[in-house]
Enzyme design. Structure first.
Site, PDB file in Angstrom:
ATOM      1  N   GLY A  13      47.234  25.871  64.167  1.00 24.19           N
ATOM      2  CA  GLY A  13      48.186  26.238  65.209  1.00 24.19           C
ATOM      3  C   GLY A  13      49.558  26.637  64.691  1.00 24.19           C
ATOM      4  O   GLY A  13      50.550  26.542  65.422  1.00 24.19           O
ATOM      5  N   ARG A  91      36.562  32.006  68.301  1.00 25.85           N
ATOM      6  CA  ARG A  91      35.396  32.297  69.136  1.00 25.85           C
ATOM      7  C   ARG A  91      35.486  33.748  69.582  1.00 25.85           C
ATOM      8  O   ARG A  91      36.581  34.257  69.815  1.00 25.85           O
ATOM      9  CB  ARG A  91      35.384  31.440  70.403  1.00 25.85           C
ATOM     10  CG  ARG A  91      35.345  29.973  70.159  1.00 25.85           C
ATOM     11  CD  ARG A  91      33.932  29.483  70.169  1.00 25.85           C
ATOM     12  NE  ARG A  91      33.898  28.039  69.947  1.00 25.85           N
ATOM     13  CZ  ARG A  91      32.790  27.326  69.961  1.00 25.85           C
ATOM     14  NH1 ARG A  91      31.623  27.905  70.197  1.00 25.85           N
ATOM     15  NH2 ARG A  91      32.814  26.037  69.745  1.00 25.85           N
ATOM     16  N   LEU A  93      35.091  36.231  72.506  1.00 23.62           N
ATOM     17  CA  LEU A  93      35.059  36.175  73.964  1.00 23.62           C
ATOM     18  C   LEU A  93      33.978  37.140  74.473  1.00 23.62           C
ATOM     19  O   LEU A  93      33.782  38.222  73.908  1.00 23.62           O
ATOM     20  CB  LEU A  93      36.430  36.539  74.528  1.00 23.62           C
ATOM     21  CG  LEU A  93      37.541  35.523  74.197  1.00 23.62           C
ATOM     22  CD1 LEU A  93      38.925  36.118  74.467  1.00 23.62           C
ATOM     23  CD2 LEU A  93      37.347  34.224  74.980  1.00 23.62           C
ATOM     24  N   HIS A 109      45.158  38.978  63.330  1.00 21.80           N
ATOM     25  CA  HIS A 109      44.111  38.979  62.301  1.00 21.80           C
ATOM     26  C   HIS A 109      44.758  39.102  60.929  1.00 21.80           C
ATOM     27  O   HIS A 109      45.616  39.973  60.727  1.00 21.80           O
ATOM     28  CB  HIS A 109      43.147  40.141  62.558  1.00 21.80           C
ATOM     29  CG  HIS A 109      41.997  40.128  61.613  1.00 21.80           C
ATOM     30  ND1 HIS A 109      40.933  39.253  61.744  1.00 21.80           N
ATOM     31  CD2 HIS A 109      41.762  40.840  60.493  1.00 21.80           C
ATOM     32  CE1 HIS A 109      40.096  39.444  60.744  1.00 21.80           C
ATOM     33  NE2 HIS A 109      40.562  40.404  59.968  1.00 21.80           N
ATOM     34  N   GLU A 174      52.702  36.829  59.619  1.00 28.50           N
ATOM     35  CA  GLU A 174      52.156  36.645  60.974  1.00 28.50           C
ATOM     36  C   GLU A 174      53.194  36.002  61.891  1.00 28.50           C
ATOM     37  O   GLU A 174      53.417  36.460  63.020  1.00 28.50           O
ATOM     38  CB  GLU A 174      50.919  35.737  60.924  1.00 28.50           C
ATOM     39  CG  GLU A 174      49.708  36.393  60.304  1.00 28.50           C
ATOM     40  CD  GLU A 174      48.457  35.520  60.409  1.00 28.50           C
ATOM     41  OE1 GLU A 174      47.384  36.077  60.579  1.00 28.50           O
ATOM     42  OE2 GLU A 174      48.566  34.282  60.291  1.00 28.50           O
TER      43      GLU A 174
HETATM   44  C1  GAR Z   1      45.660  32.970  61.146  1.00 31.96           C
HETATM   45  O1  GAR Z   1      45.863  33.424  59.831  1.00 31.96           O
HETATM   46  C2  GAR Z   1      44.984  34.036  61.969  1.00 31.96           C
HETATM   47  O2  GAR Z   1      45.339  35.335  61.608  1.00 31.96           O
HETATM   48  C3  GAR Z   1      43.526  33.788  61.644  1.00 31.96           C
HETATM   49  O3  GAR Z   1      43.425  32.395  61.639  1.00 31.96           O
HETATM   50  C4  GAR Z   1      44.640  31.828  61.168  1.00 31.96           C
HETATM   51  C5  GAR Z   1      45.028  30.724  62.103  1.00 31.96           C
HETATM   52  O4  GAR Z   1      46.082  29.962  61.579  1.00 31.96           O
HETATM   53  N1  GAR Z   1      42.672  34.400  62.598  1.00 31.96           N
HETATM   54  C6  GAR Z   1      41.487  34.933  62.276  1.00 31.96           C
HETATM   55  O5  GAR Z   1      41.032  34.923  61.151  1.00 31.96           O
HETATM   56  C7  GAR Z   1      40.760  35.567  63.431  1.00 31.96           C
HETATM   57  N2  GAR Z   1      39.629  36.293  62.989  1.00 31.96           N
HETATM   58  P1  GAR Z   1      46.928  29.013  62.506  1.00 31.96           P
HETATM   59  O6  GAR Z   1      45.940  28.139  63.286  1.00 31.96           O
HETATM   60  O7  GAR Z   1      47.749  28.209  61.570  1.00 31.96           O
HETATM   61  O8  GAR Z   1      47.758  29.872  63.421  1.00 31.96           O
END
Ligand code: GAR
Length: 202
Positions: A13, A91, A93, A109, A174
């Site tokens: 998160g 997940r 959707l 992503h 991000e």
């Molecule tokens: C993030 O790096 C996000 O881009 C990735 O999961 C991580 C979550 O980190 N998402 C994916 O890979 C989706 N395919 P967080 O829980 O610390 O925000």
């Protein structure tokens, strides 16, 4: 009227936390009625609770995807949610859910889509040996990581980088780009020419 935004997580998160921090600082103007997770094990739930945000566990495990999405849809409607933000929600959707919220679901992503879709993008890019990777924020469509791209930022992989240092750079990038992109989406700053999102000045 202030936009209402639901955030979905599955893990740490940190992206959710970065959005909540920007909301608290006033950079991002929205209501966040709840944070939902597909698992009670998501560490981010504790972070959200510590910040006084309501958390919900979607019953994927007990009742399956169809019912979990029905519950989520109901929750979003009862809170007048306008935007659903996936922040490490692992997940896919269903078409049913995506159709109901078309153009209103954002995902982040950790790679430059359409390269390295899926749930281990940082590792895939690292092992492939690319010299440039990055992050993508896109609308969710019925495919996997295939929706219209709202924003991307490239990250050069240097000789001295390790998988750990790259992962840190990806997350920092991000955390800086998601709130800015969400803010633009909320403010209606994006228009579309086919797949091309206009006004992606970041
Ligand atoms: C993030 O790096 C996000 O881009 C990735 O999961 C991580 C979550 O980190 N998402 C994916 O890979 C989706 N395919 P967080 O829980 O610390 O925000």
């Amino acid at each position: 009227m202030t936009a209402s935004v639901a955030i979905l997580i599955s893990g740490k998160g940190t992206n959710m936390k970065a959005l909540l921090d920007r909301k608290e600082s006033g950079d991002l103007s929205c209501e966040i009625p709840f944070i939902a997770s597909d698992t009670s094990k998501a560490e981010g739930l504790l972070l959200a609770q510590a910040m006084g945000i309501k958390t919900e566990i979607l019953p994927y495990k007990e009742k399956g995807k169809e019912e979990a999405e029905r519950v989520l849809d109901e929750m979003c409607r009862s809170h007048h949610v306008q935007w659903i933000v996936l922040a490490g929600f692992m997940r896919i959707l269903s078409p049913w859910f995506v159709n109901r919220w078309e153009g209103k679901i954002l995902n982040i992503h950790p790679a430059l889509l359409p390269s390295f879709p899926g749930n281990r993008a940082i590792l895939d890019a690292w092992e492939y040996g690319v010299k440039v990777t990055g992050i993508t924020i896109h609308l969710v469509d019925r495919g996997m990581d295939s929706g219209i791209i709202l924003a991307q930022k490239a990250i050069v992989i240097k000789e001295e980088d390790t998988l750990d240092s790259l992962t840190t750079k990806i997350h920092e990038t991000e955390h800086d780009l998601y709130w800015k992109t969400l803010k633009k989406a909320i403010e209606g700053q994006y228009s579309f020419d086919g797949r091309r999102a206009i006004n992606d000045s970041y």
